[in-house]
Design a protein around this motif. Sequence first.
Motif, PDB file in Angstrom:
ATOM      1  N   ALA A 333       0.844  -1.209   0.000  1.00 16.71           N
ATOM      2  CA  ALA A 333       0.000   0.000   0.000  1.00 16.71           C
ATOM      3  C   ALA A 333       0.876   1.254   0.000  1.00 16.71           C
ATOM      4  O   ALA A 333       0.584   2.229  -0.713  1.00 16.71           O
ATOM      5  N   GLY A 334       1.934   1.233   0.780  1.00 18.01           N
ATOM      6  CA  GLY A 334       2.845   2.387   0.814  1.00 18.01           C
ATOM      7  C   GLY A 334       3.489   2.602  -0.547  1.00 18.01           C
ATOM      8  O   GLY A 334       3.597   3.735  -1.028  1.00 18.01           O
ATOM      9  N   ARG A 335       3.908   1.524  -1.183  1.00 24.24           N
ATOM     10  CA  ARG A 335       4.557   1.650  -2.503  1.00 24.24           C
ATOM     11  C   ARG A 335       3.577   2.213  -3.534  1.00 24.24           C
ATOM     12  O   ARG A 335       3.935   3.034  -4.377  1.00 24.24           O
ATOM     13  N   LYS A 336       2.331   1.760  -3.452  1.00 25.51           N
ATOM     14  CA  LYS A 336       1.350   2.256  -4.424  1.00 25.51           C
ATOM     15  C   LYS A 336       1.099   3.755  -4.217  1.00 25.51           C
ATOM     16  O   LYS A 336       1.083   4.524  -5.183  1.00 25.51           O
ATOM     17  N   ALA A 337       0.925   4.164  -2.976  1.00 19.19           N
ATOM     18  CA  ALA A 337       0.682   5.585  -2.711  1.00 19.19           C
ATOM     19  C   ALA A 337       1.870   6.419  -3.184  1.00 19.19           C
ATOM     20  O   ALA A 337       1.694   7.471  -3.814  1.00 19.19           O
ATOM     21  N   LEU A 338       3.071   5.948  -2.919  1.00 15.43           N
ATOM     22  CA  LEU A 338       4.257   6.704  -3.326  1.00 15.43           C
ATOM     23  C   LEU A 338       4.399   6.742  -4.847  1.00 15.43           C
ATOM     24  O   LEU A 338       4.894   7.723  -5.413  1.00 15.43           O
ATOM     25  N   THR A 339       3.947   5.695  -5.513  1.00 13.64           N
ATOM     26  CA  THR A 339       3.984   5.686  -6.976  1.00 13.64           C
ATOM     27  C   THR A 339       3.043   6.750  -7.535  1.00 13.64           C
ATOM     28  O   THR A 339       3.398   7.528  -8.427  1.00 13.64           O
ATOM     29  N   LEU A 340       1.820   6.787  -6.995  1.00 11.26           N
ATOM     30  CA  LEU A 340       0.858   7.789  -7.462  1.00 11.26           C
ATOM     31  C   LEU A 340       1.404   9.196  -7.217  1.00 11.26           C
ATOM     32  O   LEU A 340       1.360  10.062  -8.095  1.00 11.26           O
ATOM     33  N   ALA A 341       1.946   9.415  -6.027  1.00 20.54           N
ATOM     34  CA  ALA A 341       2.423  10.760  -5.683  1.00 20.54           C
ATOM     35  C   ALA A 341       3.650  11.144  -6.507  1.00 20.54           C
ATOM     36  O   ALA A 341       3.798  12.304  -6.911  1.00 20.54           O
ATOM     37  N   THR A 342       4.516  10.193  -6.774  1.00 22.05           N
ATOM     38  CA  THR A 342       5.723  10.501  -7.543  1.00 22.05           C
ATOM     39  C   THR A 342       5.353  10.818  -8.996  1.00 22.05           C
ATOM     40  O   THR A 342       5.852  11.778  -9.588  1.00 22.05           O
ATOM     41  N   ARG A 343       4.460  10.025  -9.547  1.00 22.02           N
ATOM     42  CA  ARG A 343       4.043  10.309 -10.934  1.00 22.02           C
ATOM     43  C   ARG A 343       3.384  11.689 -11.015  1.00 22.02           C
ATOM     44  O   ARG A 343       3.597  12.435 -11.963  1.00 22.02           O
ATOM     45  N   TYR A 344       2.597  12.003 -10.009  1.00 21.83           N
ATOM     46  CA  TYR A 344       1.958  13.321  -9.994  1.00 21.83           C
ATOM     47  C   TYR A 344       3.011  14.416  -9.838  1.00 21.83           C
ATOM     48  O   TYR A 344       2.967  15.439 -10.531  1.00 21.83           O
ATOM     49  N   LYS A 371      10.017  15.099   0.775  1.00 21.39           N
ATOM     50  CA  LYS A 371       8.771  14.448   1.192  1.00 21.39           C
ATOM     51  C   LYS A 371       8.750  13.000   0.721  1.00 21.39           C
ATOM     52  O   LYS A 371       8.410  12.096   1.475  1.00 21.39           O
ATOM     53  N   LEU A 372       9.081  12.798  -0.541  1.00 19.16           N
ATOM     54  CA  LEU A 372       8.805  11.495  -1.147  1.00 19.16           C
ATOM     55  C   LEU A 372      10.004  10.541  -1.182  1.00 19.16           C
ATOM     56  O   LEU A 372       9.861   9.339  -0.940  1.00 19.16           O
ATOM     57  N   LEU A 373      11.173  11.068  -1.528  1.00 21.50           N
ATOM     58  CA  LEU A 373      12.280  10.127  -1.795  1.00 21.50           C
ATOM     59  C   LEU A 373      12.749   9.357  -0.558  1.00 21.50           C
ATOM     60  O   LEU A 373      13.005   8.141  -0.660  1.00 21.50           O
ATOM     61  N   PRO A 374      12.844   9.979   0.615  1.00 26.77           N
ATOM     62  CA  PRO A 374      13.212   9.160   1.783  1.00 26.77           C
ATOM     63  C   PRO A 374      12.186   8.057   2.071  1.00 26.77           C
ATOM     64  O   PRO A 374      12.555   6.951   2.487  1.00 26.77           O
ATOM     65  N   LEU A 375      10.911   8.356   1.822  1.00 27.15           N
ATOM     66  CA  LEU A 375       9.892   7.316   2.045  1.00 27.15           C
ATOM     67  C   LEU A 375      10.021   6.202   1.014  1.00 27.15           C
ATOM     68  O   LEU A 375       9.796   5.020   1.312  1.00 27.15           O
ATOM     69  N   ILE A 376      10.378   6.572  -0.207  1.00 28.25           N
ATOM     70  CA  ILE A 376      10.605   5.545  -1.230  1.00 28.25           C
ATOM     71  C   ILE A 376      11.796   4.676  -0.811  1.00 28.25           C
ATOM     72  O   ILE A 376      11.751   3.438  -0.887  1.00 28.25           O
ATOM     73  N   ALA A 377      12.846   5.335  -0.327  1.00 23.46           N
ATOM     74  CA  ALA A 377      14.027   4.580   0.100  1.00 23.46           C
ATOM     75  C   ALA A 377      13.673   3.619   1.232  1.00 23.46           C
ATOM     76  O   ALA A 377      14.086   2.448   1.245  1.00 23.46           O
ATOM     77  N   LYS A 378      12.876   4.103   2.174  1.00 22.74           N
ATOM     78  CA  LYS A 378      12.485   3.229   3.297  1.00 22.74           C
ATOM     79  C   LYS A 378      11.605   2.076   2.795  1.00 22.74           C
ATOM     80  O   LYS A 378      11.696   0.951   3.286  1.00 22.74           O
ATOM     81  N   SER A 379      10.774   2.369   1.798  1.00 19.08           N
ATOM     82  CA  SER A 379       9.943   1.299   1.223  1.00 19.08           C
ATOM     83  C   SER A 379      10.810   0.202   0.614  1.00 19.08           C
ATOM     84  O   SER A 379      10.484  -0.986   0.700  1.00 19.08           O
ATOM     85  N   THR A 664      11.972   5.767 -12.332  1.00 19.44           N
ATOM     86  CA  THR A 664      12.508   4.398 -12.372  1.00 19.44           C
ATOM     87  C   THR A 664      12.239   3.682 -11.053  1.00 19.44           C
ATOM     88  O   THR A 664      11.819   2.516 -11.028  1.00 19.44           O
ATOM     89  N   LEU A 665      12.464   4.390  -9.959  1.00 21.62           N
ATOM     90  CA  LEU A 665      12.319   3.751  -8.647  1.00 21.62           C
ATOM     91  C   LEU A 665      10.888   3.293  -8.395  1.00 21.62           C
ATOM     92  O   LEU A 665      10.665   2.219  -7.830  1.00 21.62           O
ATOM     93  N   VAL A 666       9.912   4.096  -8.804  1.00 24.05           N
ATOM     94  CA  VAL A 666       8.535   3.659  -8.544  1.00 24.05           C
ATOM     95  C   VAL A 666       8.050   2.674  -9.612  1.00 24.05           C
ATOM     96  O   VAL A 666       7.264   1.768  -9.306  1.00 24.05           O
ATOM     97  N   ASP A 667       8.549   2.801 -10.824  1.00 25.74           N
ATOM     98  CA  ASP A 667       8.169   1.810 -11.848  1.00 25.74           C
ATOM     99  C   ASP A 667       8.661   0.420 -11.452  1.00 25.74           C
ATOM    100  O   ASP A 667       8.027  -0.599 -11.745  1.00 25.74           O
TER     101      ASP A 667
END
Length: 684
Positions: A333-344, A371-379, A664-667
Amino acid sequence: MAALTENADNSTAPTDEIGTTTPEHDEPVTDDLSDDERALLVDGVRYVLDGRWRATRDTVRAGTDRADLLPDPSRTLDEARARILAEMRELADHDFAAAGFGADHGGTGDVGASITAIEMLGYADLSLMVKSGVQWGLFGGAVENLGTARHHQRYVPGIIDLDILGCFAMTETGHGSNVQALETTATYDRDTREFVINSPTPSSRKDYIGGAAQHARFAAVFAQLITGGPDEEPESQGVHCLVVPIRDADGNDLPGITTGDCGYKGGLPGVDNGRITFDNVRVPAENLLNRYADVEADGTYISPIENPNRRFFTMLGTLIRGRVSVAATAGAAGRKALTLATRYGLLRKQFDAPDGDDEITVLDYLGHQRKLLPLIAKSYAIACAQNELTAELHDVQTAAADRAQTDPADQERQRQLESAAAGLKAYATWHASAAVNTSREACGGAGYLDENQLSIIRDDIDVFTTFEGDNTVMTQLVAKELLGAYAEDLRGLSAGGWVRFIAGMARDVVAEKTAVRQVVQTLLDSSDEDTENSSLADRGTQIRLFRNREDHLVRTCAQRLRRAGEDDTDAFEIFNDAQDHLLKVGTAHTERVVLEAFVQAIADCDSRSAADLLAKVCDLFVYSALEADLSWFLMHRQVSVERAKAIRRGVNSLCQELRPHARTLVDAFGIPEALLAAPMLEHG
Ligand SMILES: Cc1cc2nc3c(=O)[nH]c(=O)nc-3n(C[C@H](O)[C@H](O)[C@H](O)COP(=O)(O)OP(=O)(O)OC[C@H]3O[C@@H](n4cnc5c(N)ncnc54)[C@H](O)[C@@H]3O)c2cc1C
């Protein structure tokens, strides 16, 4: 633009020092990739994230790449519930659930595949994941793991194909976290060879139970089992589980059963949570799930595990699949939310650029990157730890199916698994809540519209921090296990009793180290013990900082608790005064475990470009974790003020370095495109 091999704190240690395997033909990653190179990189990174059950992931990806699986907030409660049940039937038709059950019970016995498949449902609809988890993981898991052949034959095929719909009735209005104190009773009647189930008090009502409001026909009921042999006074033998029919084929409550509906909730509208009370409900004695304990015809209680505490925790321990699935799905769920937010963030523009007509893409703002990249890294880090946890659960439960689990080494491994599951469940679900909420905010007003999914995911993920083990209680469990050095029979002690035990332990027991994995040992050996004067970009230094924090916390917490051994001290008060410390032990331990799992995954990665990118992501995970806990590191002189500033600068420069790779990271999460449908991504 800077290549990824530069170091965040301008030190000289190249990223290659982290010990990744780097095939000759494979180029290090740079920012200016062609489309083909980027696609290759996405594949390489996804391969790492997908882990051992990547084939299962691909199968579920193919089967769920459909927008009609997404939650629709315009449905009424009844429609939402009916829809989820219909989707489950569709899954059942595709043999979705067999992996979670033994081959000799009608399943295929692939525990890891079953956890992974449930996790992937988290990309579609969390109600679907939770309702599936209740049916196949919790209810099915109780029958599978606590039952014996008679239960497997009778129930498992129907559980798999949904002919038998069930619920998992553990929690009561009065007790959720403290399962040993449940009040529901199951009293053996030797005259009729039945158990009589009762809810003796208002607080003994079963509450919040998924499936109990509407769909479940059966319940796995946890109750105090009361019995005695011919010359004994009947007494409680502790909490046990029985299969109890609760509704007839038309959905009406059976005699003695009263079900209720929890109604509207904070989220998960497709799950029919409800209540159950029992008034002299009789079930045949064979409905007791009797793998670990049984009652003979004359009422004599028998169990291969003599110690009641150990028996109880052995039973509960077999049920950790639910906890592992919840952690895994929270990650999804976290990865999906971060994907939506990163694409936006890559589409959305605000405020004029200084040197042109266009406006600035919001992900080009450092504040947005932070906001986003540290959370992506933690994911990423959590996904690697989750893959290890799922694999360990698979291996332990597969081995358990083959032998009796009386070997102390098996028991030790099981306990460590339970502790790891508790720790990651808390760490991953807290992270998911934070990631989803931040993602919502990162999409501004658009993030608040249900059509863009984030507000729905936020409502649905909220309760993941509570069910399958409240996060605070789970974190405390990890710390208690660490401080007790996995001592047998410590569990089940009251807080005061536990502290008194710790106080009496030899001073060096808590200092015992768990085995250090090879890749970590090599990194530690090649790094300087003086963390202040070695490069922060050095992976060994990073690990050492995490390890030093954990060791310091464990030792000082043990010292505080030892006061309970002194005269005139109230053990509970000492425990309670140190509870914040204890909780920090649990979190610091899990964060260190998560980091080392990430380091291992990078070391195992065969693609140099993927390993390079992952190494930089790992750096960001470390730097932002250090930054989040800087007050502790500074207060305990584990970093200097200068180093603290370098950490903050490091987060900034890592965010900027990773910015070109955000897509790339969210894809690489590999979320089916149809499940990422959001009008805000069509126009920015
Ligand atoms: C949507 C939903 C679905 C659910 N599905 C099921 C289901 O299918 N089957 C089932 O059996 N249960 C189910 N549950 C119940 C769930 O597992 C419990 O709510 C959970 O275990 C927490 O128990 P509790 O609600 O009694 O909270 P409590 O344990 O009362 O916790 C309340 C607060 O007290 C704190 N606290 C408790 N103990 C301590 C301590 N020792 N130290 C410090 N703080 C403490 C907690 O951190 C928490 O903040 C569901 C719940 C929900 C909301």
